[in-house]
Write a protein that holds these residues in place. Structure first.
Motif, short mmCIF file in Angstrom:
data_model
loop_
_atom_site.label_atom_id
_atom_site.label_comp_id
_atom_site.label_asym_id
_atom_site.label_seq_id
_atom_site.Cartn_x
_atom_site.Cartn_y
_atom_site.Cartn_z
N THR A 1 3.58 2.42 -7.52
CA THR A 1 3.06 1.69 -6.95
C THR A 1 1.53 1.14 -6.60
OG1 THR A 1 3.68 2.27 -4.79
CG2 THR A 1 5.36 1.51 -6.17
N ASP A 2 1.27 0.72 -6.66
CA ASP A 2 -0.03 0.33 -6.64
C ASP A 2 -0.69 -1.40 -5.78
OD1 ASP A 2 -3.14 0.39 -7.13
OD2 ASP A 2 -2.99 -0.39 -9.09
N PRO A 3 -0.78 -0.94 -4.44
CA PRO A 3 -1.30 0.77 -4.38
C PRO A 3 0.07 1.14 -4.06
CG PRO A 3 -0.99 -1.34 -2.10
CD PRO A 3 -0.94 -1.99 -3.68
N ILE A 4 -0.18 2.71 -3.24
CA ILE A 4 0.97 3.29 -2.62
C ILE A 4 1.47 2.75 -2.05
CG2 ILE A 4 0.77 5.82 -2.04
CD1 ILE A 4 -1.44 6.22 -3.34
N GLN A 5 1.64 2.82 -1.05
CA GLN A 5 2.38 1.72 -0.01
C GLN A 5 2.55 0.80 -0.41
OE1 GLN A 5 4.21 3.04 3.17
NE2 GLN A 5 4.40 0.86 2.84
N PRO A 6 3.29 0.46 -0.68
CA PRO A 6 3.41 -1.18 -0.78
C PRO A 6 3.37 -2.41 1.11
CG PRO A 6 5.60 -0.47 -1.84
CD PRO A 6 4.41 1.00 -0.95
N LEU A 7 2.62 -3.28 1.27
CA LEU A 7 3.44 -3.95 2.08
C LEU A 7 3.58 -5.33 2.30
CD1 LEU A 7 -0.81 -3.40 3.67
CD2 LEU A 7 1.16 -2.26 4.71
N LEU B 1 4.00 -3.03 -9.82
CA LEU B 1 5.10 -1.43 -10.43
C LEU B 1 4.89 -0.77 -11.91
CD1 LEU B 1 7.88 -2.89 -9.08
CD2 LEU B 1 6.75 -1.53 -7.83
N ASN B 2 4.29 0.11 -12.15
CA ASN B 2 4.04 0.80 -13.28
C ASN B 2 5.25 1.73 -13.62
OD1 ASN B 2 1.23 -0.03 -14.06
ND2 ASN B 2 1.14 1.31 -11.97
N TYR B 3 6.24 1.33 -14.82
CA TYR B 3 6.70 2.46 -15.12
C TYR B 3 6.89 2.85 -16.03
CZ TYR B 3 10.52 -0.36 -12.64
OH TYR B 3 10.66 -0.89 -11.20
#
Length: 322
Positions: A188-194, A201-203
């Protein structure tokens, strides 16, 4: 003469390499990227809020666990008449997503999966779905359809009777998981979703340790994603994109020369990466179900993410229709 022939050889080799890069890499990437962005822009359009569209679910018999149910989805305009001007969206007239409150059961089904959708069905704006609810718990039913060039979504909560089971949600925040022969990693970008902020989302997909670079479009999209909050109060359906930096293979020359023929998506192969954009409306625990297609088989992945409180968080969603 020898120097001249040598020079001609290297010129021919350089031109051949340039053409191979253009037609084997650059043009396929350009086409897939712009097709994905076109789909994404279409999804961002908002429906016309001046017209109230009513969506009704009706069941032929009481909902009981373990028995096949047939239910009808009826679409009506603000005057109670069958909704006209329905359009096909992502290759189907209606998409129905069903998720159990324990977040273990997921289904993405359509009226076309069971019967041929006739002109009479479209004129009546009534469509039948068959489904077997496996447990006597609550379920979210999300109905998505396309009307006058807008994507519209309605959600319902239904209670299924039977021998009641205790609902336990298993919290698993691992972002590297196996689904059959496939290993899927999520970043996830950023690492901490807000909440209230766009998340990427990178798969990354592998099969038996080998990157999967020949994935196929599924229902006119590289990937379908359904995200639901742990309390079923929030549901988001979106679609994956093939990034400009990701490689597409085996694109038909006719499509490359004429992008207007873009509906021949079954001819496109891509991978091993897919990305998607999503906005979680509220903080909390979410489960994301991702569907991708490889070798004519649909694989369903699922990941959990914990979403923190963002600055743009809105008012909590009202209770869904029962």
């Amino acid at each position: 003469r020898a120097s001249y022939l040598k020079l001609m050889f290297w010129c021919f080799t350089a031109i051949s390499l340039l053409l191979a890069i253009i037609f084997g890499y650059a043009l396929p990437e350009w086409f897939v990227y712009h097709k994905s962005m076109e789909n994404h822009r279409e999804e961002m359009k908002m429906p016309d809020e001046t017209q109230e569209i009513k969506t009704e679910l009706s069941f032929k018999k009481p909902l009981t666990a373990g028995n096949e149910q047939i239910f009808t989805i009826a679409l009506k305009d603000e005057n109670g008449r069958p909704l006209a001007d329905l359009e096909t969206g992502h290759d189907r007239i209606i998409h129905t997503v069903i998720i159990a409150e324990d977040l273990k059961t997921f289904s993405h089904i359509h009226p076309e999966d069971f019967n041929v959708v006739t002109l009479e069905d479209i004129n009546k704006a009534e469509f039948k779905i068959k489904y077997n609810f496996p447990k006597a718990i609550r379920y979210l039913i999300a109905v998505n359809f396309r009307h006058q060039n807008h994507d519209i979504e309605k959600q319902f909560i239904v209670n299924v009777s039977g021998e009641k089971e205790k609902v336990l949600i298993e919290k698993n925040l691992s972002l590297n998981k196996k689904f059959g022969d496939y290993s899927v990693a999520l970043e996830t970008d950023p690492i901490q979703p807000l909440s209230g902020e766009e998340i990427t989302l990178n798969y990354l997909m592998e099969k038996s340790g080998v990157p999967v670079n020949d994935m196929e479009y599924y229902l006119d999209a590289p990937m379908h994603l359904s995200a639901v909050s742990a309390d079923l109060s929030a549901f988001i359906h979106t679609h994956g994109e093939v990034s400009q930096t990701f490689r597409a293979l085996n694109v038909a020359p006719s499509i490359l020369l004429n992008p207007a023929q873009a509906h021949s998506l079954e001819e496109i192969k891509f991978g091993p990466e897919i990305k998607a954009h999503i906005v979680f409306p509220y903080p909390g625990l979410y489960k994301i179900f991702g569907e991708f297609k490889h070798q004519n088989k649909v694989i369903v992945s699922d990941f959990m993410v914990e979403v923190g409180l963002g600055k743009n968080t809105g008012i909590p969603a009202p209770t869904h229709h029962h």
